[in-house]
Write an enzyme that holds these catalytic residues in place. Structure first.
Site, short mmCIF file in Angstrom:
data_model
loop_
_atom_site.label_atom_id
_atom_site.label_comp_id
_atom_site.label_asym_id
_atom_site.label_seq_id
_atom_site.Cartn_x
_atom_site.Cartn_y
_atom_site.Cartn_z
N ASP B 235 0.84 -1.20 0.00
CA ASP B 235 0.00 0.00 0.00
C ASP B 235 0.88 1.26 0.00
O ASP B 235 0.61 2.22 -0.74
CB ASP B 235 -0.91 -0.03 1.24
CG ASP B 235 -1.85 1.16 1.28
OD1 ASP B 235 -2.68 1.27 0.37
OD2 ASP B 235 -1.73 1.98 2.22
N LYS B 239 1.50 4.36 -2.92
CA LYS B 239 1.54 5.81 -2.64
C LYS B 239 2.86 6.41 -3.14
O LYS B 239 2.88 7.48 -3.75
CB LYS B 239 1.35 6.07 -1.15
CG LYS B 239 -0.06 5.73 -0.68
CD LYS B 239 -0.20 5.78 0.83
CE LYS B 239 -1.62 5.39 1.25
NZ LYS B 239 -1.75 5.15 2.70
#
Lengths: 376, 376
Positions: B235, B239
């Site tokens: 995750d 980003k």
């Protein structure tokens, strides 16, 4: 290539730096299909406009020349010697700007950029916004005069940007506006928004006397020519007023409680800058040292901050917990802490260099680019 | 009153919260002459569209009903019982969105909002951007697939916003974009961009074993149902990829060095979530404790960060000076530090809550409002 025509008002440090940024970023922006077309520049005495301003611009060599002229302390009127441009004296320049605005405003979104420090530009700005132009401000004065002026400038809120009026290039205004438009509810805004007073406060913390700190700050070029312009808190109060008005408070400078770092007896109408520095400000040394020590005894430090919370809007010295973002602030960095529904337990914090011509002009340029997408 | 029509894709936690924000901010936005007109909402199974979508919208009672249906774990298809709307199954919904987009895209700037966590939406999004629509994303997947998809979505950069893909509502993307368009040169971006891993790292610092910290985090609802989805670093890598691509790096997920907090032998294809929590992750306790102690002996702490600097783009554990903004970070706050020409000695720091449906949806709503001024 889409062109963004602009007129620059004010060729002091920030204005000159902006012209230089515009020139050095030409290739960056041209890769994105943008061309910044500087149609005119003005100082307090005259306006210099390119001939055939419907199609042409002041070329880069002329812009550099303008920077040089201002750096040397001369007036832009010297540029009247060049064929490529026309110079208008103070009395004609307002009319000329209106003429250009009426032609370019609605179609191209002519951007009027105010990098001056003058109260006089607001008359022109109110008018050109109404004519369809965009306005970008580094100058705080137009936003801190009457509420009526403020409302007029914000009559078309998407056509005005003013990031560099608070915290130089720091994304303070854009962040506040985003929070507001998301429907989040802002409870409290606290900031240290003066690089000069940030420096003064962190030096005081180290035990130095105020008078020495102020003299050092002046020597380092951190203060205005008369340091009392910083120490009065008026500059921070203007920034606080801008933030408060964005938050919807219908207030004026008079409504802000302002703490000055020197008493009235040491004011500009009572003594010269030299007298103030040589034996004026030292009279406050003891008092300030006591406050620093009292704060330190509670694990706190002094910070010159603005606080906006409910009806309260004030600027002055607060005791701040040493062990907080604001308390740890050192040197001339700015910081803004926002507490809201979304940022309740811990504030949203924005921190970084909040002064300097380079950073301020960078913020202005980002504002100009941000506006371009409004126009076809 | 100017209306902003929108279609919402994904009615999970963020999507539902967005609908609620839209409803509760109606009076705020109407004071500014804006009305958010929700034309359609969809989940993975169907699309619900108001009848006469050229003029009408799904009214607030129906939106609240949709929230309730999704909260109960049902499909939006239940709403087929209501007269006011029409339900399209999965196979028809794409065509219907294109039909609406072709009518509303160019004239009103229909906003397609992706609050799903799906990789499938990118097909639709690429197409509607091309048709003149605006796109707002909380979903990271469309921006982290191929470079080709990314470039297509950014073919009209002023019509796409995605603040909530990194740091939830924190003004991270808008700040980076401003710095870039000002011509400032970014040297280094370092961030702690996972609330979950932020919590894990600050608990480890307090001497707790990793296995206990992870179990606590799961109990507190800080992790995904399978905590390995957080601990893998994937995750954070997404980003980091989004930030790197904004900075102009032409890279893909494969190019990012990713450190996982658990070894392959403890992966989802090797053991169940229960086994992982009960006796898998504890095998890493000793190793991690050693790293924490080694860092502490140098006045440092461990942080799970992304670093983008020159060609380097990686996510993983770094030893960070205790006495820095990143080192002082506690709990689930996010932080981003940007070093650039303007923010050279001290970085520009943005810090605050970087997770939660409320904050994420607030960021999405701010993006939607930000786009409105593009359309007459």
């Amino acid at each position: 290539m889409k062109n963004i025509p602009l007129i620059l008002m004010g060729c002091g440090g920030v204005g000159r730096q902006l012209l230089q940024h515009i020139i050095t970023t030409r290739s960056l922006h041209s890769r994105k299909g943008l061309y910044l077309r500087v149609v005119g520049v003005c100082d307090s005495q005259c306006l210099v406009v390119t001939r055939d301003w419907l199609n042409n611009d002041l070329d880069d060599s002329l812009l550099l020349k303008a920077c040089q002229v201002k750096q040397d302390g001369s007036s832009l009127s010297i540029l009247g010697d060049f064929d490529k441009c026309q110079v208008y004296g103070h009395s004609e320049s307002q009319g000329k700007i209106f003429e250009i605005a009426s032609q370019l405003g609605k179609s191209t979104g002519l951007v009027c950029v105010d990098c001056s420090a003058s109260s006089d530009t607001v008359v022109v700005l109110k008018e050109v916004v109404h004519m369809g132009c965009c306005v970008v401000l580094a100058n705080k004065k137009p936003l801190t005069s009457t509420m009526e002026d403020f409302d007029k400038l914000f009559g078309y809120p998407h056509r005005i940007r003013h990031e560099s009026t608070v915290g130089a290039g720091l994304p303070v205004i854009v962040s506040l506006n985003r929070i507001i438009s998301s429907g989040d509810i802002i409870y409290r805004v606290v900031g240290s928004l003066s690089g000069t007073l940030g420096y003064v406060m962190s030096e005081l913390e180290d035990g130095k006397p105020l008078s020495k700190v102020v003299r050092d700050a002046k020597t380092l070029g951190y203060t205005e020519p008369d340091p009392r312009d910083d120490l009065s808190g008026m500059d921070v109060a203007r920034k606080a007023l801008i933030l408060a008005r964005i938050l919807g408070r219908q207030i004026s400078l008079d409504d802000i409680k302002i703490e000055s770092l020197y008493p009235k007896e040491l004011g500009p109408d009572m003594m010269s800058v030299e007298d103030f520095l040589d034996h004026g400000i030292s009279r406050v040394d003891g008092y300030m040292q006591e406050r620093v020590m009292k704060a330190a005894s509670n694990e706190k430090v002094l910070r010159y901050v603005c606080v906006i919370e409910g009806p309260r809007c004030e600027v002055g010295i607060l005791e701040i917990l040493k062990n907080s973002a604001l308390g740890r602030l050192r040197g001339s960095d700015n910081i803004l802490e926002i507490n809201s529904r979304c940022y309740k337990e811990q504030p949203l914090v924005i921190q970084g260099a909040g002064a300097g011509n380079d950073t301020t002009a960078a913020g202005v340029l980002a504002d100009i680019i941000d506006l371009h997408s409004l126009f076809p």
